[in-house]
Motif scaffolding. Structure first.
Motif, PDB file in Angstrom:
ATOM      1  N   LEU A 152     -21.743 -26.898 -16.635  1.00 51.65           N
ATOM      2  CA  LEU A 152     -20.506 -27.371 -16.015  1.00 51.65           C
ATOM      3  C   LEU A 152     -20.661 -27.536 -14.499  1.00 51.65           C
ATOM      4  CD1 LEU A 152     -17.562 -28.165 -16.278  1.00 51.65           C
ATOM      5  CD2 LEU A 152     -16.929 -25.729 -16.119  1.00 51.65           C
ATOM      6  N   ASP A 153     -21.329 -26.580 -13.871  1.00 59.52           N
ATOM      7  CA  ASP A 153     -21.522 -26.681 -12.419  1.00 59.52           C
ATOM      8  C   ASP A 153     -22.328 -27.940 -12.058  1.00 59.52           C
ATOM      9  OD1 ASP A 153     -21.590 -25.361  -9.642  1.00 59.52           O
ATOM     10  OD2 ASP A 153     -23.730 -25.669 -10.063  1.00 59.52           O
ATOM     11  N   ILE A 156     -20.219 -31.197 -12.655  1.00 57.18           N
ATOM     12  CA  ILE A 156     -19.214 -31.439 -11.606  1.00 57.18           C
ATOM     13  C   ILE A 156     -19.890 -31.945 -10.323  1.00 57.18           C
ATOM     14  CG2 ILE A 156     -17.542 -30.333 -10.082  1.00 57.18           C
ATOM     15  CD1 ILE A 156     -16.790 -28.474 -12.392  1.00 57.18           C
ATOM     16  N   TYR A 172     -14.422 -30.316  -5.789  1.00 55.44           N
ATOM     17  CA  TYR A 172     -14.989 -29.466  -6.841  1.00 55.44           C
ATOM     18  C   TYR A 172     -13.880 -28.632  -7.490  1.00 55.44           C
ATOM     19  CZ  TYR A 172     -18.266 -26.244  -9.119  1.00 55.44           C
ATOM     20  OH  TYR A 172     -18.968 -25.510 -10.056  1.00 55.44           O
ATOM     21  N   ASN A 173     -13.042 -28.066  -6.651  1.00 55.68           N
ATOM     22  CA  ASN A 173     -11.965 -27.210  -7.166  1.00 55.68           C
ATOM     23  C   ASN A 173     -10.981 -27.980  -8.040  1.00 55.68           C
ATOM     24  OD1 ASN A 173     -10.403 -24.612  -7.105  1.00 55.68           O
ATOM     25  ND2 ASN A 173      -8.877 -25.941  -6.112  1.00 55.68           N
ATOM     26  N   TYR A 176     -12.783 -28.728 -11.389  1.00 60.51           N
ATOM     27  CA  TYR A 176     -13.007 -27.516 -12.168  1.00 60.51           C
ATOM     28  C   TYR A 176     -11.710 -26.988 -12.769  1.00 60.51           C
ATOM     29  CZ  TYR A 176     -14.476 -22.762 -13.329  1.00 60.51           C
ATOM     30  OH  TYR A 176     -14.737 -21.586 -14.013  1.00 60.51           O
ATOM     31  N   GLY A 185     -14.230 -26.362 -20.533  1.00 61.52           N
ATOM     32  CA  GLY A 185     -15.611 -26.686 -20.168  1.00 61.52           C
ATOM     33  C   GLY A 185     -16.454 -27.163 -21.325  1.00 61.52           C
TER      34      GLY A 185
END
Length: 254
Positions: A152-153, A156, A172-173, A176, A185
Protein backbone atom coordinates in the motif's frame (compact mmCIF):
# COMPACT_ATOMS: atom_id res chain seq x y z
CA UNK A 1 95.00 54.65 -72.55
CA UNK A 2 93.87 51.62 -70.45
CA UNK A 3 91.58 52.00 -67.44
CA UNK A 4 93.10 51.75 -63.99
CA UNK A 5 91.09 48.63 -63.22
CA UNK A 6 92.95 46.80 -66.01
CA UNK A 7 96.47 47.77 -64.92
CA UNK A 8 96.95 44.41 -63.26
CA UNK A 9 96.12 42.61 -66.52
CA UNK A 10 99.40 43.74 -68.19
CA UNK A 11 100.91 40.37 -68.93
CA UNK A 12 104.09 39.55 -70.80
CA UNK A 13 102.16 39.76 -74.04
CA UNK A 14 100.93 43.28 -73.17
CA UNK A 15 104.52 44.34 -72.58
CA UNK A 16 105.60 42.88 -75.91
CA UNK A 17 102.84 44.79 -77.65
CA UNK A 18 103.90 48.04 -76.02
CA UNK A 19 107.52 47.38 -76.98
CA UNK A 20 106.40 46.68 -80.53
CA UNK A 21 104.61 50.00 -80.67
CA UNK A 22 107.77 51.75 -79.51
CA UNK A 23 109.90 49.90 -82.02
CA UNK A 24 107.47 50.72 -84.79
CA UNK A 25 107.70 54.38 -83.93
CA UNK A 26 111.47 54.28 -83.90
CA UNK A 27 111.62 52.44 -87.20
CA UNK A 28 109.29 54.93 -88.79
CA UNK A 29 111.53 57.76 -87.68
CA UNK A 30 114.59 55.95 -89.04
CA UNK A 31 112.96 55.31 -92.37
CA UNK A 32 111.98 58.95 -92.70
CA UNK A 33 115.55 60.03 -91.99
CA UNK A 34 116.96 58.31 -95.13
CA UNK A 35 117.38 60.98 -97.91
CA UNK A 36 115.86 60.48 -101.35
CA UNK A 37 119.27 60.76 -103.07
CA UNK A 38 121.00 58.03 -101.10
CA UNK A 39 123.69 57.85 -103.70
CA UNK A 40 125.18 61.31 -102.73
CA UNK A 41 125.29 60.54 -98.95
CA UNK A 42 128.43 59.58 -97.13
CA UNK A 43 129.33 55.97 -96.45
CA UNK A 44 128.17 56.40 -92.83
CA UNK A 45 124.70 57.44 -93.98
CA UNK A 46 124.60 54.49 -96.36
CA UNK A 47 125.47 52.20 -93.47
CA UNK A 48 122.61 53.66 -91.43
CA UNK A 49 120.14 53.15 -94.30
CA UNK A 50 120.97 49.45 -94.40
CA UNK A 51 119.75 48.88 -90.82
CA UNK A 52 116.55 50.92 -91.28
CA UNK A 53 113.22 49.01 -91.76
CA UNK A 54 111.75 48.79 -95.21
CA UNK A 55 108.15 49.74 -95.85
CA UNK A 56 107.19 46.07 -96.04
CA UNK A 57 108.87 45.34 -92.76
CA UNK A 58 107.12 48.28 -91.15
CA UNK A 59 103.81 47.11 -92.54
CA UNK A 60 104.32 43.62 -91.12
CA UNK A 61 105.42 44.99 -87.78
CA UNK A 62 102.42 47.30 -87.67
CA UNK A 63 100.11 44.35 -88.42
CA UNK A 64 101.67 42.27 -85.67
CA UNK A 65 101.35 45.06 -83.16
CA UNK A 66 97.73 45.60 -84.18
CA UNK A 67 97.03 41.90 -83.68
CA UNK A 68 98.69 41.98 -80.28
CA UNK A 69 96.66 45.00 -79.25
CA UNK A 70 93.50 43.30 -80.46
CA UNK A 71 94.42 40.25 -78.38
CA UNK A 72 94.94 42.43 -75.33
CA UNK A 73 91.51 44.02 -75.89
CA UNK A 74 89.83 40.65 -76.24
CA UNK A 75 91.52 39.39 -73.08
CA UNK A 76 90.38 42.51 -71.25
CA UNK A 77 86.81 42.03 -72.46
CA UNK A 78 86.92 38.35 -71.49
CA UNK A 79 88.18 39.28 -68.03
CA UNK A 80 85.39 41.84 -67.65
CA UNK A 81 82.81 39.29 -68.84
CA UNK A 82 84.17 36.67 -66.44
CA UNK A 83 84.08 39.17 -63.56
CA UNK A 84 80.51 40.20 -64.45
CA UNK A 85 79.51 36.55 -64.71
CA UNK A 86 81.05 35.87 -61.31
CA UNK A 87 79.16 38.80 -59.77
CA UNK A 88 75.91 37.64 -61.40
CA UNK A 89 76.51 34.08 -60.17
CA UNK A 90 77.14 35.35 -56.65
CA UNK A 91 73.97 37.49 -56.77
CA UNK A 92 71.98 34.53 -58.07
CA UNK A 93 73.41 32.31 -55.32
CA UNK A 94 72.51 34.86 -52.65
CA UNK A 95 69.01 35.25 -54.10
CA UNK A 96 68.59 31.47 -54.17
CA UNK A 97 69.78 31.25 -50.55
CA UNK A 98 67.31 33.95 -49.49
CA UNK A 99 64.52 32.22 -51.38
CA UNK A 100 65.39 28.92 -49.74
CA UNK A 101 65.50 30.52 -46.30
CA UNK A 102 62.12 32.19 -46.93
CA UNK A 103 60.65 28.88 -48.11
CA UNK A 104 62.00 27.09 -45.02
CA UNK A 105 60.60 29.79 -42.74
CA UNK A 106 57.22 29.58 -44.49
CA UNK A 107 57.27 25.77 -44.19
CA UNK A 108 58.06 26.00 -40.46
CA UNK A 109 55.29 28.54 -39.96
CA UNK A 110 52.84 26.35 -41.86
CA UNK A 111 53.89 23.27 -39.88
CA UNK A 112 53.46 25.19 -36.62
CA UNK A 113 50.01 26.39 -37.70
CA UNK A 114 48.99 22.85 -38.71
CA UNK A 115 50.29 21.48 -35.40
CA UNK A 116 48.34 24.12 -33.48
CA UNK A 117 45.19 23.41 -35.49
CA UNK A 118 45.63 19.66 -34.94
CA UNK A 119 46.11 20.19 -31.20
CA UNK A 120 43.02 22.41 -31.04
CA UNK A 121 40.97 19.86 -32.99
CA UNK A 122 42.15 17.10 -30.65
CA UNK A 123 41.20 19.17 -27.61
CA UNK A 124 37.77 19.90 -29.10
CA UNK A 125 37.30 16.21 -29.91
CA UNK A 126 38.18 15.20 -26.36
CA UNK A 127 35.87 17.88 -24.97
CA UNK A 128 33.01 16.63 -27.18
CA UNK A 129 33.67 13.05 -26.16
CA UNK A 130 33.68 14.03 -22.50
CA UNK A 131 30.43 15.97 -22.95
CA UNK A 132 28.92 13.02 -24.82
CA UNK A 133 29.90 10.62 -22.05
CA UNK A 134 28.46 13.00 -19.48
CA UNK A 135 25.23 13.30 -21.47
CA UNK A 136 25.00 9.53 -21.81
CA UNK A 137 25.48 9.08 -18.08
CA UNK A 138 22.80 11.70 -17.45
CA UNK A 139 20.39 9.94 -19.83
CA UNK A 140 21.10 6.58 -18.25
CA UNK A 141 20.63 8.06 -14.82
CA UNK A 142 17.40 9.80 -15.85
CA UNK A 143 16.15 6.70 -17.60
CA UNK A 144 16.69 4.49 -14.58
CA UNK A 145 13.17 3.62 -13.45
CA UNK A 146 12.18 4.49 -9.93
CA UNK A 147 11.17 1.46 -7.96
CA UNK A 148 8.30 1.21 -5.51
CA UNK A 149 7.42 -1.38 -2.93
CA UNK A 150 4.62 -3.72 -3.88
CA UNK A 151 2.43 -2.75 -0.96
CA UNK A 152 0.00 0.00 0.00
CA UNK A 153 2.80 2.43 0.83
CA UNK A 154 4.51 1.79 -2.52
CA UNK A 155 1.21 2.05 -4.47
CA UNK A 156 0.35 5.41 -2.88
CA UNK A 157 3.84 6.83 -3.51
CA UNK A 158 3.84 5.71 -7.16
CA UNK A 159 0.34 7.14 -7.61
CA UNK A 160 1.44 10.49 -6.13
CA UNK A 161 4.36 10.70 -8.63
CA UNK A 162 1.99 10.05 -11.54
CA UNK A 163 -0.56 12.53 -10.19
CA UNK A 164 2.16 15.16 -9.87
CA UNK A 165 3.26 14.67 -13.48
CA UNK A 166 -0.38 14.95 -14.66
CA UNK A 167 -1.31 17.89 -12.45
CA UNK A 168 -3.79 15.94 -10.31
CA UNK A 169 -3.96 17.29 -6.71
CA UNK A 170 -3.79 15.06 -3.64
CA UNK A 171 -1.64 14.09 -0.67
CA UNK A 172 -0.44 10.87 0.87
CA UNK A 173 -2.72 11.36 3.85
CA UNK A 174 -5.78 12.08 1.71
CA UNK A 175 -5.25 8.93 -0.36
CA UNK A 176 -4.41 6.70 2.59
CA UNK A 177 -7.40 7.84 4.64
CA UNK A 178 -9.91 7.17 1.85
CA UNK A 179 -8.34 3.85 0.85
CA UNK A 180 -8.57 2.47 4.39
CA UNK A 181 -12.21 3.54 4.64
CA UNK A 182 -13.23 2.13 1.24
CA UNK A 183 -11.26 -1.15 1.02
CA UNK A 184 -8.98 -1.51 4.06
CA UNK A 185 -6.08 -1.52 1.54
CA UNK A 186 -7.29 -4.56 -0.46
CA UNK A 187 -6.86 -3.97 -4.27
CA UNK A 188 -9.24 -6.88 -5.01
CA UNK A 189 -12.08 -5.62 -2.82
CA UNK A 190 -15.50 -5.58 -4.54
CA UNK A 191 -18.93 -4.38 -3.36
CA UNK A 192 -21.68 -6.75 -4.44
CA UNK A 193 -24.53 -5.38 -2.35
CA UNK A 194 -24.94 -1.62 -2.99
CA UNK A 195 -26.96 0.11 -5.68
CA UNK A 196 -24.05 0.08 -8.09
CA UNK A 197 -23.82 -3.69 -7.81
CA UNK A 198 -27.58 -3.95 -8.37
CA UNK A 199 -27.13 -1.85 -11.52
CA UNK A 200 -24.40 -4.20 -12.73
CA UNK A 201 -21.48 -1.88 -12.09
CA UNK A 202 -20.06 -2.88 -8.70
CA UNK A 203 -17.47 -0.75 -6.92
CA UNK A 204 -14.00 -2.33 -7.27
CA UNK A 205 -10.46 -1.85 -5.91
CA UNK A 206 -8.70 0.27 -3.33
CA UNK A 207 -10.97 3.32 -3.74
CA UNK A 208 -14.08 1.39 -4.83
CA UNK A 209 -14.57 3.02 -8.22
CA UNK A 210 -17.20 1.78 -10.69
CA UNK A 211 -16.23 0.91 -14.28
CA UNK A 212 -17.95 3.84 -16.09
CA UNK A 213 -16.19 6.31 -13.78
CA UNK A 214 -12.89 4.46 -14.10
CA UNK A 215 -13.14 4.49 -17.90
CA UNK A 216 -13.99 8.20 -17.98
CA UNK A 217 -11.16 9.26 -15.64
CA UNK A 218 -8.50 6.69 -16.48
CA UNK A 219 -5.01 8.23 -16.63
CA UNK A 220 -2.86 7.29 -19.61
CA UNK A 221 0.29 5.36 -18.75
CA UNK A 222 -1.44 3.18 -16.16
CA UNK A 223 -2.99 -0.26 -16.75
CA UNK A 224 -6.63 -0.23 -17.95
CA UNK A 225 -7.88 -2.29 -15.01
CA UNK A 226 -9.87 -1.38 -11.89
CA UNK A 227 -8.00 -4.07 -9.99
CA UNK A 228 -4.58 -2.50 -10.65
CA UNK A 229 -3.84 -0.59 -7.42
CA UNK A 230 -2.04 2.36 -9.02
CA UNK A 231 -4.48 2.72 -11.92
CA UNK A 232 -7.37 2.57 -9.43
CA UNK A 233 -5.90 5.24 -7.13
CA UNK A 234 -4.96 7.66 -9.94
CA UNK A 235 -8.32 7.39 -11.72
CA UNK A 236 -10.22 7.86 -8.43
CA UNK A 237 -8.03 10.89 -7.50
CA UNK A 238 -8.65 12.33 -10.98
CA UNK A 239 -12.41 11.92 -10.52
CA UNK A 240 -12.31 13.44 -6.99
CA UNK A 241 -10.31 16.44 -8.28
CA UNK A 242 -12.98 17.04 -10.94
CA UNK A 243 -15.91 16.71 -8.54
CA UNK A 244 -14.50 17.92 -5.18
CA UNK A 245 -11.28 19.78 -6.00
CA UNK A 246 -9.02 17.09 -4.48
CA UNK A 247 -9.15 13.61 -2.95
CA UNK A 248 -8.18 15.37 0.28
CA UNK A 249 -11.67 16.94 0.37
CA UNK A 250 -13.39 13.55 0.35
CA UNK A 251 -14.30 12.32 3.83
CA UNK A 252 -16.95 9.74 3.02
CA UNK A 253 -18.51 7.81 0.20
CA UNK A 254 -18.19 9.60 -3.06
Amino acid sequence: MFKKSHSRALTKRHKVAIAGVATLGAATLAFSAVPGNAETTTSEAASSAKVAYSSEQLKGLRSDVTEQLAGVSLQSQAAEAAAAKKVAAKAASEAAAKKKAAAEAAAKKKAAAEAAAKKKAEQERKAKEAASRSAKRAVVKAAAPKTYANNLDGWIKESLDIMKSKGIPGTYNGLYRNIIRESSGNPNAINNWDVNAVNGTPSIGLLQIIKPTFDAYHVSGTPFSQYDPVANIVASANYAADKYGSIDNVNGAY
